[in-house]
Design an enzyme around this catalytic site. Structure first.
Site, mmCIF file in Angstrom:
data_model
loop_
_atom_site.group_PDB
_atom_site.id
_atom_site.type_symbol
_atom_site.label_atom_id
_atom_site.label_comp_id
_atom_site.label_asym_id
_atom_site.label_seq_id
_atom_site.Cartn_x
_atom_site.Cartn_y
_atom_site.Cartn_z
ATOM 1 C CD GLU A 1 -2.015 -4.383 11.726
ATOM 2 O OE1 GLU A 1 -2.353 -4.188 10.391
ATOM 3 O OE2 GLU A 1 -0.340 -4.608 11.568
ATOM 4 N N GLY B 1 -4.880 -1.686 4.986
ATOM 5 C CA GLY B 1 -3.920 -2.860 4.512
ATOM 6 C C GLY B 1 -4.713 -4.095 4.671
ATOM 7 N NE ARG B 2 -6.276 -3.860 10.774
ATOM 8 C CZ ARG B 2 -5.789 -2.680 11.069
ATOM 9 N NH1 ARG B 2 -4.698 -2.442 10.509
ATOM 10 N NH2 ARG B 2 -6.289 -1.672 11.663
ATOM 11 C CE LYS C 1 5.760 -1.056 10.395
ATOM 12 N NZ LYS C 1 4.823 -0.451 9.295
ATOM 13 C CD GLU D 1 9.544 -5.872 7.152
ATOM 14 O OE1 GLU D 1 9.117 -4.671 6.607
ATOM 15 O OE2 GLU D 1 9.209 -6.180 8.296
ATOM 16 C CE LYS E 1 -3.501 2.454 2.871
ATOM 17 N NZ LYS E 1 -4.408 2.205 3.910
ATOM 18 C CG HIS F 1 -3.717 -35.510 15.985
ATOM 19 N ND1 HIS F 1 -3.787 -37.035 16.454
ATOM 20 C CD2 HIS F 1 -4.790 -35.565 15.202
ATOM 21 C CE1 HIS F 1 -5.000 -37.521 15.885
ATOM 22 N NE2 HIS F 1 -5.454 -36.655 15.090
HETATM 23 O O1 LIG Z 1 1.085 -2.765 2.319
HETATM 24 P P1 LIG Z 1 2.192 -2.230 2.953
HETATM 25 O O2 LIG Z 1 2.150 -0.567 2.997
HETATM 26 O O3 LIG Z 1 3.630 -2.688 2.460
HETATM 27 O O4 LIG Z 1 2.013 -2.617 4.566
HETATM 28 C C1 LIG Z 1 2.207 -3.948 4.935
HETATM 29 C C2 LIG Z 1 1.703 -3.974 6.316
HETATM 30 O O5 LIG Z 1 2.944 -3.280 7.148
HETATM 31 C C3 LIG Z 1 2.410 -2.708 8.372
HETATM 32 O O6 LIG Z 1 3.298 -2.939 9.328
HETATM 33 C C4 LIG Z 1 0.976 -2.718 8.707
HETATM 34 O O7 LIG Z 1 1.024 -2.985 10.371
HETATM 35 C C5 LIG Z 1 0.180 -3.566 8.352
HETATM 36 O O8 LIG Z 1 -1.140 -3.067 8.407
HETATM 37 C C6 LIG Z 1 0.378 -3.664 6.607
HETATM 38 O O9 LIG Z 1 -0.460 -4.504 6.032
#
Ligand SMILES: O=P(O)(O)OC[C@H]1O[C@H](O)[C@H](O)[C@@H](O)[C@@H]1O
Length: 534
Positions: free
Chosen positions: A339, A253-254, A499, A201, A195, A370
């Site tokens: 979250e 994002g989620r 972060k 990462e 987003k 199990h």
């Molecule tokens: O889609 P992006 O901007 O790369 O974000 C990826 C993710 O990173 C963050 O740490 C948020 O906690 C998430 O809510 C998000 O989905």
């Protein structure tokens, strides 16, 4: 007395009663609700008519109906980020919605149509790599830009007739290394899903993928696609605008797999099945908006969850899909629920006087049986369980295995509720020839307290429509719980501090900074990692 206090004292009155004793001829029917393909059975909890009445009152007093309408109509309900919350617009493509006085749907439909064209082109071979038809798609993203499509590609495997899909999320080089090692760069499409297009990462993995491809292809960016809200940053990465699928900041994002972030899924299952997936979610949206609270699946799921967490003090919630293809659902729900509702202050910034969201965890059945069900049945903590099962599997030749799966699912909720008394355990051990003190001791180990609550969601088959409905059901459940808790379910400030500190630690690990001001534990661990790099 406030409704919260009334519910708490009601909970302390009824917490200990035996669930099995509540059953009469009509309980299973009265304490379940159905909509479309779904039946949600919450009769195996200690909720009775008065509990439900109080819980519905709690929902009414929270202003849920107005807040729900505010979300669907584009009001800026995410007020710590000043944003509307409109993931629902991505799946209700016919409805018009305005944000800041502008109809947002023109752009949404246009992007959707571009996604359909692109997915069709990749599937037909019209869009191809340097070495021919695309055989593999690698989605690079993390959190909301990974968990949704990764879960969905697995969930809808029977509909998967496009190129193979792979998902790389972890910054651990092992993840991208192990994913790319068997792929052909000339027939691989890389989707960079982010987003913000700043997530370290994802950007690191995207650079690694680009370098991997550059070994064989002159212009690797031609086999790259970007899914992002930032046209500037995707351009800076070198991805041409016709392969950028944008979305607005009102998609969290989620909550984002319904739009461009779902591109890998659309390529995998094709636009028609993707549309069915959206339709299933849209039907759940409509149900959420129209059904009375006592019949409203997301509201009921939320109220049962809150009854267990906020009033009975059961701190965790196990999600147990008896559906192997939903094996990533617990991980997806961990982000969606924790979250969203893992917050400590109310909308006004006041510290909450009660607990916020529960710890969510789980594994598919029968595997979990199990592994950790021992604790669920006999441990000292009560874990409310949420079972899920399809009436039928996709494999007619293996119908006997589905029966076995379903028998296990039903048996677990029955066992949790029924338990086994000391008397029953004694009889069991007597039959095995034990007597006296040894009989007592052995029997004690075989007692199940029972009266452990669970719910079951049952659906005909895991089709794209049903799957869309399940995810939307959980999204709205999170919304309802957030409204009642009085928190903002749509921000995630809690992920920021880690972060920031990771950025500051990077130069300490490489030796470029000395880590002044850091604690002794962090410094010592950093030193070990630094030394190992030499
Ligand atoms: O889609 P992006 O901007 O790369 O974000 C990826 C993710 O990173 C963050 O740490 C948020 O906690 C998430 O809510 C998000 O989905």
């Amino acid at each position: 007395m406030s409704i919260w206090q009334t519910l708490r004292s009601h909970a302390s009155d009824v917490r200990e009663r035996r669930i099995l004793d509540l059953f009469n001829d009509s309980r299973a029917e009265k304490f379940s609700a159905s909509f479309g393909p779904f039946l949600f059975d919450y009769s195996k909890t200690n909720i009775d008519t008065s509990t439900r009445h109080l819980l519905v009152q709690l929902a009414e007093q929270s202003g849920l109906a107005e807040k729900r309408n505010a979300m669907f109509s584009g009001e800026k309900i995410n007020d710590t980020e000043g944003r509307a919350v409109l993931h629902t617009a991505l799946r209700r493509l016919e409805n018009d919605v305005e944000v800041d006085g502008e109809n947002i749907m023109g752009e949404v439909r246009e992007t959707y149509d571009r996604m359909v064209r692109f997915a069709d082109d990749v599937r037909s071979g019209k869009f191809h790599g340097h070495g021919g038809r695309i055989t593999d798609v690698v989605n690079i993203g993390i959190g909301g830009s990974d968990l949704g499509p990764a879960m969905a590609c697995l969930a809808l495997a029977p509909y998967h007739d496009g190129p193979r899909c792979h998902f790389v999320s972890n910054v651990d080089g092992a993840h991208i290394h192990d994913t790319l090692k068997d792929l052909d760069p000339e027939t691989t499409l890389v989707i960079v899903a982010s987003k913000t297009f700043t997530t370290i990462e994802t950007m690191t993995n995207a650079e690694t993928a680009k370098a991997w491809m550059a070994k064989d292809i002159e212009d690797p960016a031609e086999q790259f696609v970007a899914l992002s809200t930032s046209a500037e940053k995707t351009a800076a990465f070198g991805i041409s605008p016709e392969r950028v699928f944008g979305f607005a900041d009102w998609v969290g994002g989620r909550y984002s797999m319904w739009g461009p972030i779902g591109l890998s899924l659309m390529i995998a299952i094709g636009p028609k099945h993707f549309r069915d997936f959206l339709a299933g979610a849209a039907a759940m949206d409509q149900h959420f908006c129209e059904a009375g609270f006592e019949e409203n699946l997301p509201v009921l799921l939320a109220l049962v969850g809150m009854w267990h967490n906020q009033f009975c003090d059961f701190a965790t919630r196990a999600v147990l899909p008896y559906d192997q293809r939903l094996s990533r659902l617990p991980a997806y729900l961990q982000q969606l629920e924790m979250e969203s509702n893992g917050k400590r202050v109310s909308m006004d910034g006041e510290v909450l006087p009660y607990h916020s969201g529960p710890v969510v965890w789980g594994e598919p059945g029968t595997n979990g049986q199990h592994a950790f069900y021992q604790l669920i049945h006999q441990g000292t903590r009560i874990v409310p369980c949420e079972f899920m099962i399809a009436e039928k599997g996709h494999e007619p030749d293996l119908a006997h295995q589905h029966i076995l799966l379903a028998a296990n699912c039903l048996a677990q909720s029955e066992a949790l509720m029924r338990g086994r008394s000391m008397d029953e355990a004694r009889k069991l051990m007597e039959a095995k020839g034990f007597e006296g003190e040894e009989l007592e001791r052995q029997a004690a180990h075989r007692v199940f307290p029972g009266s452990r609550p669970s719910t079951t969601l049952i659906y005909p088959m895991l089709t794209p429509e049903v799957f869309g409905g399940i995810v939307a059901l959980y999204e709205h459940r999170v919304f309802v719980e957030g409204v009642i808790l009085g928190i903002n379910s749509f921000d995630q400030w809690g992920v920021e501090l880690g972060k920031e500190l990771a950025l500051a630690l990077q130069p300490v690990l490489t030796g470029e900074a000395d880590g002044a001001g850091k604690d002794g534990s962090t410094l010592r661990l950093a030193q070990m990692i630094r030394d190992a790099q030499d």
